[in-house]
Design an enzyme around this catalytic site. Sequence first.
Site, PDB file in Angstrom:
ATOM      1  N   LYS A  80     -64.933  58.098  31.726  1.00 37.61           N
ATOM      2  CA  LYS A  80     -65.169  56.664  31.953  1.00 37.61           C
ATOM      3  C   LYS A  80     -66.497  56.467  32.707  1.00 37.61           C
ATOM      4  O   LYS A  80     -67.438  57.228  32.487  1.00 37.61           O
ATOM      5  CB  LYS A  80     -63.988  56.042  32.703  1.00 37.61           C
ATOM      6  CG  LYS A  80     -62.663  56.380  32.037  1.00 37.61           C
ATOM      7  CD  LYS A  80     -61.520  55.546  32.539  1.00 37.61           C
ATOM      8  CE  LYS A  80     -60.221  56.061  31.937  1.00 37.61           C
ATOM      9  NZ  LYS A  80     -59.106  55.145  32.146  1.00 37.61           N
ATOM     10  N   GLY A 134     -54.048  54.999  33.990  1.00 37.45           N
ATOM     11  CA  GLY A 134     -54.554  54.890  35.352  1.00 37.45           C
ATOM     12  C   GLY A 134     -53.557  54.314  36.344  1.00 37.45           C
ATOM     13  O   GLY A 134     -53.921  53.948  37.451  1.00 37.45           O
ATOM     14  N   SER A 172     -51.885  58.574  32.249  1.00 40.02           N
ATOM     15  CA  SER A 172     -51.407  59.286  33.433  1.00 40.02           C
ATOM     16  C   SER A 172     -50.850  60.675  33.114  1.00 40.02           C
ATOM     17  O   SER A 172     -49.887  61.119  33.739  1.00 40.02           O
ATOM     18  CB  SER A 172     -50.373  58.439  34.182  1.00 40.02           C
ATOM     19  OG  SER A 172     -50.977  57.234  34.641  1.00 40.02           O
ATOM     20  N   ASN A 201     -61.778  61.926  29.305  1.00 38.26           N
ATOM     21  CA  ASN A 201     -62.532  60.669  29.267  1.00 38.26           C
ATOM     22  C   ASN A 201     -62.951  60.355  30.696  1.00 38.26           C
ATOM     23  O   ASN A 201     -62.129  59.946  31.512  1.00 38.26           O
ATOM     24  CB  ASN A 201     -61.627  59.555  28.700  1.00 38.26           C
ATOM     25  CG  ASN A 201     -62.283  58.193  28.788  1.00 38.26           C
ATOM     26  OD1 ASN A 201     -63.480  58.079  29.024  1.00 38.26           O
ATOM     27  ND2 ASN A 201     -61.480  57.149  28.592  1.00 38.26           N
TER      28      ASN A 201
HETATM   29  C1  PEP Z   1     -57.519  56.976  29.529  1.00 39.36           C
HETATM   30  O1  PEP Z   1     -58.154  56.081  30.066  1.00 39.36           O
HETATM   31  O2  PEP Z   1     -57.791  57.305  28.362  1.00 39.36           O
HETATM   32  C2  PEP Z   1     -56.455  57.592  30.306  1.00 39.36           C
HETATM   33  C3  PEP Z   1     -55.497  58.195  29.666  1.00 39.36           C
HETATM   34  O3  PEP Z   1     -56.533  57.482  31.679  1.00 39.36           O
HETATM   35  P1  PEP Z   1     -55.524  58.140  32.774  1.00 39.36           P
HETATM   36  O4  PEP Z   1     -55.284  59.562  32.339  1.00 39.36           O
HETATM   37  O5  PEP Z   1     -56.253  58.042  34.052  1.00 39.36           O
HETATM   38  O6  PEP Z   1     -54.284  57.322  32.729  1.00 39.36           O
END
Ligand code: PEP
Length: 256
Positions: A13, A175, A215, A11
């Site tokens: 974003k 995140g 994460s 993702n």
């Molecule tokens: C997400 O936003 O779907 C996500 C899992 O982000 P991160 O891996 O950065 O925590």
Amino acid sequence: MTSRKKLIAGNWKMNKTSADAVTLVKDLLLEVGKTTDVDIVVCPPFTALESVGKLLNGTLVKLGAQNMHPEKNGAFTGEISAEMLRALYAGYVILGHSERRSYFAESDAFINQKVIAALKNQLRPILCVGETLAERESGATLKVVQTQLEAGLEGVGKDLAPSLVIAYEPVWAIGTGKVATTAQAQEVHAFIRSLLVKLFGEPVAQKLRILYGGSMKPANAPELLAQADIDGGLIGGASLESRSFVELIRAAAAAK
Ligand code: PEP
């Protein structure tokens, strides 16, 4: 137990111009373009769907979007429909991400409309559910996940259910660098599967992929991906750079 092929979805974003996304996808295809034992999905921003889709055409890596509107078309300024995504050969769409729920006030009912619209248009929803830190600390995790899952899937019949992907994303882990322990994640994944059994029956529920998101990194992925009900990852930060994204895909391929 039915064996489920692992799925790793990136993702991106609100990151990467169309040109940057193309560069990343070229790197990915060089490294993992021939991977058959893991399903790989990339979800660039809308502005890069077309360029990335052209590169992915004929490859094993699938295209996903990060959101969509439930209506077919009309006066919804700034929105994108399922039909528009299909026209760009998207196969997946992330729905109900916690950032959509919190920053854009998306309700379970609205997310449910999107899930139904996606399924009707042959798009596989990646439905995200997960609790906030306050909800976890007050012992409400399973209740919150149950409400989001059941409301998000209302009206989805057994016929279309096999196209679903669920992502368990504890909001406090997204995140933040704080990853759920394997026990915390597996507990919720097993709970989600038990809810899917009630909704769609054992055979369908055993085939559905439940991804962990929050994460996930190459260092913590092997242990998470080894859990019985963790069938892959929805990856934010670590999918923005080809080295870590590729390592995660390899970790999924190695997981038993
Ligand atoms: C997400 O936003 O779907 C996500 C899992 O982000 P991160 O891996 O950065 O925590």
